[in-house]
Design a protein around this motif. Structure first.
Motif, PDB file in Angstrom:
ATOM      1  N   THR A 296      -9.829   8.616   2.539  1.00  0.00           N
ATOM      2  CA  THR A 296      -8.739   7.677   1.848  1.00  0.00           C
ATOM      3  C   THR A 296      -7.714   8.208   0.287  1.00  0.00           C
ATOM      4  OG1 THR A 296      -9.005   5.689   2.288  1.00  0.00           O
ATOM      5  CG2 THR A 296      -7.633   6.917   3.773  1.00  0.00           C
TER       6      THR A 296
ATOM      7  N   TYR B 214      -4.240   8.134   8.496  1.00  0.00           N
ATOM      8  CA  TYR B 214      -3.837   8.320   7.302  1.00  0.00           C
ATOM      9  C   TYR B 214      -2.972  10.011   7.077  1.00  0.00           C
ATOM     10  CZ  TYR B 214      -4.107   3.273   5.374  1.00  0.00           C
ATOM     11  OH  TYR B 214      -4.451   1.459   5.613  1.00  0.00           O
TER      12      TYR B 214
ATOM     13  N   TRP C 203      -7.701  -1.391   6.510  1.00  0.00           N
ATOM     14  CA  TRP C 203      -5.836  -2.249   6.307  1.00  0.00           C
ATOM     15  C   TRP C 203      -5.016  -0.913   7.367  1.00  0.00           C
ATOM     16  CZ3 TRP C 203      -3.597  -6.548   5.152  1.00  0.00           C
ATOM     17  CH2 TRP C 203      -2.080  -5.936   5.122  1.00  0.00           C
ATOM     18  N   SER C 204      -3.958  -0.770   7.801  1.00  0.00           N
ATOM     19  CA  SER C 204      -3.812  -0.175   8.639  1.00  0.00           C
ATOM     20  C   SER C 204      -2.282  -0.259   8.153  1.00  0.00           C
ATOM     21  CB  SER C 204      -3.767  -0.460  10.649  1.00  0.00           C
ATOM     22  OG  SER C 204      -2.797   0.300  11.340  1.00  0.00           O
ATOM     23  N   HIS C 205      -2.052   0.830   8.011  1.00  0.00           N
ATOM     24  CA  HIS C 205      -0.858   1.209   7.126  1.00  0.00           C
ATOM     25  C   HIS C 205       0.407   1.249   8.482  1.00  0.00           C
ATOM     26  CE1 HIS C 205      -1.477   5.477   7.773  1.00  0.00           C
ATOM     27  NE2 HIS C 205      -0.138   5.274   7.755  1.00  0.00           N
TER      28      HIS C 205
ATOM     29  N   GLU D 268      -7.901  -0.269  -2.103  1.00  0.00           N
ATOM     30  CA  GLU D 268      -7.914  -0.115  -1.571  1.00  0.00           C
ATOM     31  C   GLU D 268      -7.641  -0.615  -0.151  1.00  0.00           C
ATOM     32  OE1 GLU D 268     -11.053   2.151  -4.229  1.00  0.00           O
ATOM     33  OE2 GLU D 268      -9.808   4.021  -3.705  1.00  0.00           O
ATOM     34  N   ILE D 269      -8.063   0.346   1.025  1.00  0.00           N
ATOM     35  CA  ILE D 269      -7.523  -0.003   2.407  1.00  0.00           C
ATOM     36  C   ILE D 269      -9.254  -1.065   3.225  1.00  0.00           C
ATOM     37  CG2 ILE D 269      -5.967   2.887   2.593  1.00  0.00           C
ATOM     38  CD1 ILE D 269      -9.201   2.996   4.850  1.00  0.00           C
TER      39      ILE D 269
ATOM     40  N   TRP E  71      -3.887   6.928  -1.614  1.00  0.00           N
ATOM     41  CA  TRP E  71      -3.755   5.942  -0.688  1.00  0.00           C
ATOM     42  C   TRP E  71      -4.149   4.153  -1.460  1.00  0.00           C
ATOM     43  CZ3 TRP E  71       0.057   5.343   2.926  1.00  0.00           C
ATOM     44  CH2 TRP E  71       0.568   6.372   2.987  1.00  0.00           C
TER      45      TRP E  71
ATOM     46  N   LEU F 240       0.591  -1.122   0.364  1.00  0.00           N
ATOM     47  CA  LEU F 240       0.236   0.501   0.581  1.00  0.00           C
ATOM     48  C   LEU F 240       0.729   0.963  -0.138  1.00  0.00           C
ATOM     49  CD1 LEU F 240      -3.370   1.156   0.623  1.00  0.00           C
ATOM     50  CD2 LEU F 240      -2.299   1.366   2.896  1.00  0.00           C
TER      51      LEU F 240
ATOM     52  N   CYS G 257      -4.773  -5.923   8.494  1.00  0.00           N
ATOM     53  CA  CYS G 257      -6.444  -5.497   9.171  1.00  0.00           C
ATOM     54  C   CYS G 257      -6.426  -5.095  10.103  1.00  0.00           C
ATOM     55  CB  CYS G 257      -7.751  -6.500   8.542  1.00  0.00           C
ATOM     56  SG  CYS G 257      -6.899  -6.895   6.559  1.00  0.00           S
TER      57      CYS G 257
ATOM     58  N   GLU H  21     -12.926   4.326   2.422  1.00  0.00           N
ATOM     59  CA  GLU H  21     -12.237   4.199   0.962  1.00  0.00           C
ATOM     60  C   GLU H  21     -12.309   6.509  -0.043  1.00  0.00           C
ATOM     61  OE1 GLU H  21     -11.635  -0.469  -0.710  1.00  0.00           O
ATOM     62  OE2 GLU H  21     -12.839   1.438  -1.629  1.00  0.00           O
TER      63      GLU H  21
END
Length: 347
Positions: free
Chosen positions: A269, A121, A332-334, A287-288, A276, A64, A339, A266
């Motif tokens: 972000t 984000y 999703w956590s970057h 996407e996340i 992202w 990502l 997740c 989404e």
């Protein structure tokens, strides 16, 4: 950037499959989502997970990246278009979810706790996504102004009608607004039920007059609850599997809640399809929320929701809102690189 069905994953990972659908020969693509795979060959391993292994996504294969576009850092205002006939009780459920996103006083696990992952984000200045998501103006389109069968381009025309109406038009807010077009259970949208349950993109200035981030989500109660309201309804090709009891007593709307959450996350972000996402091609972004399709709790993946909560009335949920409960997929956590959600057992 349309997302289609994800096939049942092997128990060691979550595998995402994208299906691209062309708007037309000259128009870009848009992102979409559905929670259940279009596949009638279910494997028994989809329901079996070892206790010692995590299945909330695989950081090894996920790349990502930030692509220098904007995120919604100012107070986010969700303007809603109710297309078709909606019951007052149905509107209250959806409004309750949106209002709960910023309700930090709600006990854990909360919708606001779920949103905190989205807030992580940032844009290129280091500014985080806004912690505040509020309801904006609403527009009722009770008489199906564009008919009961909509194309993806017609959806943009519905939004144009809402912002240019002679009476009570929706405000034009391209920087911190998002526009939710919610279609009633007797409205068919192009590729609804066969490929998508909802999608997001931005309006074309040539068609609408402005570039506005928007999302469409449909009520699947009559057309395909087993596809778009899972796990409150189960596809016919899965034998002997009982659906979960919905937390607000409306299978179609409770199914919409998770799709609405997916799309709002989404939009925040990746509002203009240049922020992202994973992948090299912005017309095919992951996407996340796409990275966590079908995951609602620890151990989730494939066709297994993960560990969720059972209310005293038998209803299934994974987070609390203002005087309501909801089942919303994780994102999703970057930061953690997998997740996660407010009901995770290991955070």
């Amino acid at each position: 950037m349309w997302k289609g069905f994800s096939t049942p994953s092997p128990p060691s990972s979550v595998v995402l499959l994208s299906l691209t659908i062309v708007l037309s020969s000259l128009l870009p693509l848009a992102a979409a989502w559905r929670p259940w795979p279009q596949n009638n060959k279910m494997n028994a391993t989809d329901y079996v997970f070892e206790d010692s292994k995590k299945f909330e996504g695989s950081s090894e294969f996920v790349k990502l990246r930030y692509h220098m576009g904007p995120v919604l850092t100012s107070r986010i205002t969700a303007h809603t278009i109710w297309y078709g006939k909606w019951e007052r009780s149905q509107k209250k459920i959806i409004r309750g979810f949106i209002n709960s996103i910023s309700a930090t006083e709600v006990p854990r696990p909360s919708v606001a706790g779920w949103w905190r992952t989205v807030q992580q984000y940032t844009d290129q200045t280091g500014s985080n996504i806004s912690r505040t998501v509020q309801l904006g103006e609403e527009k009722n389109d009770r008489f199906y102004s564009h008919g009961k069968s909509l194309t993806r381009l017609t959806i943009q025309s519905v939004i144009k009608s809402a912002i240019t109406a002679t009476t009570k038009p929706l405000p034009i807010n391209p920087k911190s607004g998002l526009y939710l077009l919610l279609t009633a259970d007797d409205v068919f949208v192009q590729d609804f039920c066969t490929s998508v349950c909802g999608f997001h993109y931005f309006t074309f200035p040539s068609l609408v007059g402005y570039t506005l981030p928007y999302a469409w989500v449909g009520n699947s109660a009559k057309l395909c609850p087993g596809q778009c309201a899972y796990p409150f309804a189960v596809p016919a090709f899965i034998p002997n599997r009982k659906p979960f009891k919905s937390p607000n007593g409306d299978v179609g709307v409770d199914g919409m809640i998770s799709v609405i959450g997916h799309e709002i996350a989404e939009l925040a972000t990746n509002p203009l399809a240049n922020t992202w996402y994973a992948g090299q091609d912005p017309t095919f972004p992951v996407e996340i929320a796409d990275l966590c399709e079908g995951i609602y709790g620890t151990g989730g993946g494939g066709s297994y929701t993960g560990q969720v909560l059972d209310g005293g009335d038998g209803a299934t949920y994974n987070m609390k809102g203002i005087r309501r409960r909801f089942l919303v997929q994780w994102v999703w956590s970057h930061v953690l690189n997998f997740c996660t959600g407010p009901n995770a057992l290991d955070i």
